[in-house]
Each structure stands twice: as C-alpha cells, then as structure tokens.
Scaffold this active site. Structure first.
Site, short mmCIF file in Angstrom:
data_model
loop_
_atom_site.label_atom_id
_atom_site.label_comp_id
_atom_site.label_asym_id
_atom_site.label_seq_id
_atom_site.Cartn_x
_atom_site.Cartn_y
_atom_site.Cartn_z
N SER A 214 0.83 -1.20 0.00
CA SER A 214 0.00 0.00 0.00
C SER A 214 0.87 1.26 0.00
O SER A 214 1.95 1.28 0.58
CB SER A 214 -0.88 0.00 1.24
OG SER A 214 -1.64 1.18 1.26
N ASN B 188 -5.70 -0.03 7.63
CA ASN B 188 -4.54 0.76 7.99
C ASN B 188 -4.81 1.42 9.34
O ASN B 188 -5.54 2.40 9.43
CB ASN B 188 -4.25 1.80 6.91
CG ASN B 188 -3.00 2.61 7.21
OD1 ASN B 188 -2.40 2.46 8.28
ND2 ASN B 188 -2.62 3.48 6.30
N CYS C 87 -0.42 3.92 10.14
CA CYS C 87 0.37 4.93 9.42
C CYS C 87 1.12 5.77 10.46
O CYS C 87 0.51 6.37 11.33
CB CYS C 87 -0.55 5.80 8.60
SG CYS C 87 0.29 7.23 7.91
N LYS D 294 -2.85 -4.20 9.00
CA LYS D 294 -1.45 -3.80 8.84
C LYS D 294 -0.89 -3.34 10.18
O LYS D 294 -1.44 -2.43 10.81
CB LYS D 294 -1.29 -2.71 7.79
CG LYS D 294 0.17 -2.46 7.45
CD LYS D 294 0.34 -1.98 6.04
CE LYS D 294 1.79 -1.79 5.66
NZ LYS D 294 1.95 -1.32 4.29
N ILE E 164 5.65 -5.38 8.08
CA ILE E 164 5.36 -4.26 8.95
C ILE E 164 5.08 -2.99 8.14
O ILE E 164 5.47 -2.90 6.98
CB ILE E 164 6.57 -3.96 9.90
CG1 ILE E 164 7.83 -3.80 9.06
CG2 ILE E 164 6.72 -5.02 10.93
CD1 ILE E 164 9.09 -3.41 9.83
N ASN E 165 4.45 -2.03 8.79
CA ASN E 165 4.36 -0.69 8.24
C ASN E 165 5.74 -0.04 8.38
O ASN E 165 6.67 -0.65 8.89
CB ASN E 165 3.29 0.11 9.00
CG ASN E 165 2.67 1.19 8.12
OD1 ASN E 165 3.36 1.86 7.35
ND2 ASN E 165 1.36 1.38 8.24
N THR E 166 5.87 1.21 7.97
CA THR E 166 7.19 1.85 8.01
C THR E 166 7.62 2.14 9.45
O THR E 166 6.81 2.19 10.37
CB THR E 166 7.18 3.17 7.23
OG1 THR E 166 6.10 3.97 7.70
CG2 THR E 166 7.02 2.92 5.75
N GLY F 237 11.37 -3.86 2.73
CA GLY F 237 12.69 -3.93 2.10
C GLY F 237 12.94 -5.12 1.20
O GLY F 237 14.04 -5.64 1.15
#
Lengths: 287, 345
Positions: B57, B162, B165, B198, B224-226, B277
């Site tokens: 996403s 989500n 975020c 997420k 994972i999310n960022t 990554g």
C-alpha cells in the site's frame, strides 16, 4: 546524479523579465562524491528543488555547463515559485536529481530537413539545453517562441546570438506587441506551409508549454505526420517512480520515470494528455 | 524447569511441522511435477494468488491503469493506496526522499482521492481481473466500516485495515491492543471478504497487538508498516520532511521486518503477509522462512516494475534447485532450528 537532498548556495540570480528569474548554483562538489567523471544531464531532465520551510517542486534544468554550474528558470506563480523568486545570491536551496528521460534527438536528420523547437510562454527553459545541444551537433533548426506580450519574451538575446545566422527565431505575441500577432500555433502553421513549399522536410518538433497549447500543436503534427516530443508537467512527490502521483491514464506511465518528455507514439495512447491533470490527493481535474 | 504455555505451544508447532513435512514428502512422490508458475501459487485466506508478491500500500496505488500493469508483470495482487472518507492532499513536499542506499523516508500524510472517487478505479481493477486489496483508513469506527463496505461492494477481494500509518493519529489504534480489537472486530463483523490488518513496528510488543487483531477476527496481518524516522539537513539545521518525521522504508528495515514476522509466526494462527525492504527473490524467501505466507513489495519499485517478474523467476529457480513443491512449503522453516537461549559462560 544527486541522490539525496543536498543543499547548495545560490551563486547567481538573474531577472529575465518582470516575473521570471534564473537561479544558478554550482553542483561540482556534490557530484564528485558519486562519480569521478563529470556528470552531464540530458536536455529535458528535471530537479526536485526544495525551498526549506516552503515546498519541494520539480523544475527542469534551464542550463548546465562543464564547470558544474546549473540553472533553473522560474516564473512567479505558486507558493514555492514565489519563494524561489524572492531568494538572493548566498541563500540555500536543496536539490536532488536530475530525474526523468529528457529529449531524444533523432539521428537521421538529413540535409534539407528541419527541426522545430516550439515553446509556449516561459516554458522555453527546458528547451534551452536542447538548443545548445542541437547547435553543437550542427543540426538545422527553427525556434518559435509564443508569449502573451513583448515583456514576457525571455532568453531573446541568448537566442538571437545563437540563431541570427539562420534567421530562425520566430516570436509571436498574442497582443501583437512584438513579432507575429496571434497564437504561436497559427504562426507554426504558416511557417510549416512555407517550408514545405520550399521543399524542406520537417523532421521533428520539440516542444514545451501550457498543455492545451501542446495538445493543439500535437494535433497539427499528427495531421502532417511530423514526429513530435513534448515535456509534460504533473504534481510529483518522489520524482523517482514510487509514489504514483504523476501517473497518466490509461497506460499507467509515470511522468517522472517514463517522462517528462513523451513522443507521438506514447501521446497517441494517452487520454490524459491535454485534458486531465491530478492534484495531490490523486483526484483528476480538467485542464 | 516448568514449561510455560508458550513453550509447549512452540513444541507442538515443531511437531506439527515435522509431521506435515513427512506427509508432504509422501504425497510429493505421488504428485506430478508442478509447472514453474504453479510453484508460485499461494492461497491466502482463500484468495488464489498466482504469485506471493503483492504490491504494498502507498506505492503506485493511485491509478488502476498502473496497478493493472503491475499485475501483468507478475504480481499476485495489488494493495491500493490507503483510501479515506474524503479527498485529502496530505503533507507538502518534501514528502518522500531517498535517505540512503535503497532506503526512503516518507510522510505523505494519507493523501488520497476519497472512497467515492476511488470506487470506479476498484471496478476497473475488477474488470481487468486484478486481485485487489483495498487499504482503508477512517476518522472513526463508523467511517472505517463505511469505506470497507463500499470497497467490498465495488469488488475488492480483501480489505487491509490501515491502523498504523506512522504520521497520522490513526497509529494510536495499533499502539493499543484494546483499540485494535475494537476496530478490527467492528469492521470484520460487517465484512464478507477477508480482512487484513497492517501492523506497526513502532510498538512495545507487536505480538500482543497481533493477537488482539486475530482474536477480533482478522484473517491475516501485514507486517510491517514503516518505521518511525527522521532526517535533519545540517546546512539549514531543519528537519527535511515538511511534517518533520516520517516512516522509513526499503533496505534499512528489511531485517527489522524479518524479526517481526519471525516473532509473529510463533504466536499467530492466521497467515502473515511480510513487508519491508524486498529487493530480490532472496528477501522473499527469507520472509517465508521467517513465517510469511505472502509478501508485499513497495520501495523496490523505483528500480522499475519489472523487478516483480525478476523476483518471481528467482523464486522459481530457488524452489526447483532445492526440490520444493511450492513456495508455501517454505513458510516458517526457520523455526525448525532451536536457537541458543542461554549464553555460554
């Protein structure tokens, strides 16, 4: 290329007209870190230019030379260009890039064939490096600059110095204050007819300008079967192809990667060209 | 030493795994050899995916035309940009910047055209037979539900919630197991299609949150999310991103994501979608070994969307060379090896 945002000192600010300035800076020290050889941009490539505390926007390079002096030319229109306009020598801006594909110069230019360079309003800037390059390659070309009024004409001295021998600079103003009175597309049609009469083959049209004007020009070129390239502008966040802000429908091409310069083949399939743009939410609106 | 529930559970898992492997070995001999493309097929919550690679996403997920292109180069599914209740332009630029090799920092601020505008795009994806996961966020439980249902009715194959975020208030949800339960349960109750959640790495214990999501009915989790991060320009002495801080993605977070997936696999029964990554087929294999049942790819798309087909080819080669019948056979294998728990003295 400059991968991360790097801050540079503005070395020179030149006022081109009432609302237009050219800002120069030297990138030599930044480039050496990435490559031992001097990096040469391609005409039509763009930088992401960061005005600290204001915004970061894509701007085409309007000049570069072998000493690493690069320039951008901006017109005061939005918040970020206004901020850029007010910057002075010694101020700092952040840059990364150049990004994008640039103009492709056709290799098969025969004798008696002509290249047209068509610029609408201030958007001549990305075409200046192209003019230099064509000149270096000793290609024969004609420049048409279309503006609203005489005080908007920029780079005239520059161009005249380059082009006077061929008498190949044509300027149109909407109000007739200089050169041809009327739209640049009409002027283009007239010159086209004349050149064809003289037996000159039109090899290519390079252009940059307001998109509606570019679309009109594209249609003329399609009718006359002339290969065409234009540089498009869209909102961008990343500049390197992951955010999707600059996607064109229906083929899903990205202006920052597959563009910003597109040729006739791609433009034919692009339903957004000349019609729709996207805002930062991703929503389309009519141009 | 008394074994904790957790350790017993773990043991059972090992036994289950070896039993499954034995059964598999037997059935392998009976089965005909699969074609290369069949090796990649995965079943994720009853979604039949041709490849375990899913577009993450927030990456290129604005227009159906580009997402269709991404499916055509071999993605098993696409996840759209997170869609909210109304158009939102997000934060000003700089909002995505390269920060290091193959690593990016972003705080876009959930820019999106709003669900009503986006519905035709979902329909177009459906027409093109693209497996579509719609990422959803809202400003209340009700708006999460409303958007998810609208997306479902337009043809979405699954919803990804989500709640994580890192540069918006919605991340408060994923930091609290009770809130997570509340949101996931409320959306799941109204939904017919699978619901993915997420997860954020920016929490004390990701397993606790994941278990809460599982209990609330989540069909899978994406991890994972960022990762919360920041960059400051030393020349101007100011943070570079317009929002100040953002989320780190790309190469730098790959190992963090592997560890989170590894930990999650120990406690969850629902599938895990690994994300973080991925740049080559090796990264995908690593995620599967850690416990993923599918993966999402995002930042690497800057190298061109064809990276997806390259990765698919790489996985096929690996599976063939190591005599695996399916990519799914790799899931969790790294857990078969007992690790040293006490240091040597």
């Amino acid at each position: 290329m400059i991968k991360k945002i790097r801050t540079v000192l503005i070395s020179k600010v030149f006022q081109e007209s009432k609302n237009i300035k050219t800002i120069s800076f030297n990138v030599n020290s930044l480039l050496k870190k990435y490559s031992s050889e001097y990096y040469t941009p391609t005409p039509g490539e763009f930088l992401m230019v960061w005005v600290p505390g204001v915004d970061e926007i894509p701007i085409s390079l309007s000049n570069y030379d072998e000493s690493g002096d690069w320039s951008i030319t901006i017109k005061k229109v939005g918040e970020c260009t206004k901020a850029l306009f007010n910057l002075q020598e010694g101020d700092k801006i952040g840059i990364r890039g150049p990004y994008g594909n640039g103009f492709k110069i056709p290799v098969d230019c025969e004798e008696k064939s002509l290249i047209f360079i068509f610029c609408g309003c201030i958007v001549i800037a990305p075409l200046i490096p192209l003019i230099f390059k064509l000149n270096k390659l000793e290609k024969k070309f004609i420049v048409i600059e279309g503006v609203k009024s005489e005080n908007e004409i920029i780079f005239r001295d520059y161009l005249e110095e380059f082009l006077i021998e061929n008498e190949s600079l044509y300027i149109s103003t909407n109000d007739g204050s200089y050169g041809y009175k009327g739209f640049a597309t009409n002027l283009f049609n007239l010159i086209l007819e004349e050149e064809t009469k003289e037996g000159n083959r039109i090899n290519h049209v390079f252009s940059c300008g307001p998109e509606k004007m570019m679309y009109e020009l594209f249609l003329i070129c399609e009718k006359k079967n002339i290969p065409f390239q234009t540089s498009l502008e869209r909102v961008m966040r990343c500049g390197f192809g992951i955010c999707g802000s600059c996607v064109l429908d229906p083929s899903g091409i990205r202006v920052c990667i597959e563009g910003p310069v597109f040729d006739s083949k791609i433009l034919r399939t692009c339903t957004d060209f000349g019609k729709y743009n996207r805002d930062f939410s991703g929503k389309k609106y009519k141009i | 030493m008394v074994e904790s529930d957790y350790q017993i559970n773990l043991k059972q898992r090992y036994l289950d795994h070896f039993w499954k492997k034995e059964e598999l070995d037997k059935s392998k001999q009976k089965l005909k050899k699969k074609t290369d493309s069949e090796l990649l097929e995965v079943n994720l919550c009853n979604l039949e995916l041709e490849s375990p690679l899913i577009l993450a996403s927030g990456i290129l997920g604005v227009s159906s035309s580009l997402m269709t292109k991404i499916k055509k180069v071999g993605a098993g599914a696409v996840t759209t940009k997170s869609i909210g209740p109304r158009p939102r332009k997000g934060y000003k630029n700089p909002s995505i910047i390269p920060i290091d090799k193959k690593t990016f920092l972003n705080s876009i601020g959930l820019a999106n055209p709003g669900i009503d505008y986006f519905l035709p795009e979902i329909k177009k994806l459906k027409q093109e037979k693209v497996k579509t996961i719609v990422s959803v966020f809202g400003n209340s439980i009700e708006s999460y539900i409303e958007i998810a249902i609208k997306a479902q009715n337009a043809g979405a194959d699954a919803i990804e919630l989500n709640i994580s975020c890192p540069h918006d208030n919605i991340s408060k949800i994923c930091q609290d197991k009770q809130l997570t339960y509340k949101y996931v349960a409320a959306v799941k109750k109204e939904l017919k299609i699978p619901l993915f959640v997420k997860l954020s790495p920016n929490v004390t214990d990701i397993c606790e949150i994941a278990l809460s999501a599982e209990k609330a009915g989540a069909d899978a989790v994406t991890a994972i999310n960022t990762v919360n991060a920041m960059a400051i320009d030393i020349e101007t002495q100011r943070p570079i991103l317009s929002h100040g801080s953002g989320g780190l993605s790309g190469k730098a977070i790959h190992s963090i994501a592997i560890k989170k997936v590894y930990d999650l696999y120990k406690v969850l029964d629902i599938p895990i979608i690994g994300c973080g990554g991925i740049f080559s087929w090796k990264d995908v294999v690593e995620f599967f070994l850690a416990g993923a049942s599918a993966v999402q790819i995002g930042s690497a798309m800057y190298q061109g969307i064809n990276i997806i087909s390259k990765i698919n080819q790489g996985i096929i080669k690996f599976l063939n060379e190591n005599n695996f019948e399916s990519i799914s056979d790799l899931t969790g294998i790294a857990h078969n090896f007992p690790m040293q728990t006490d240091p040597d003295f």
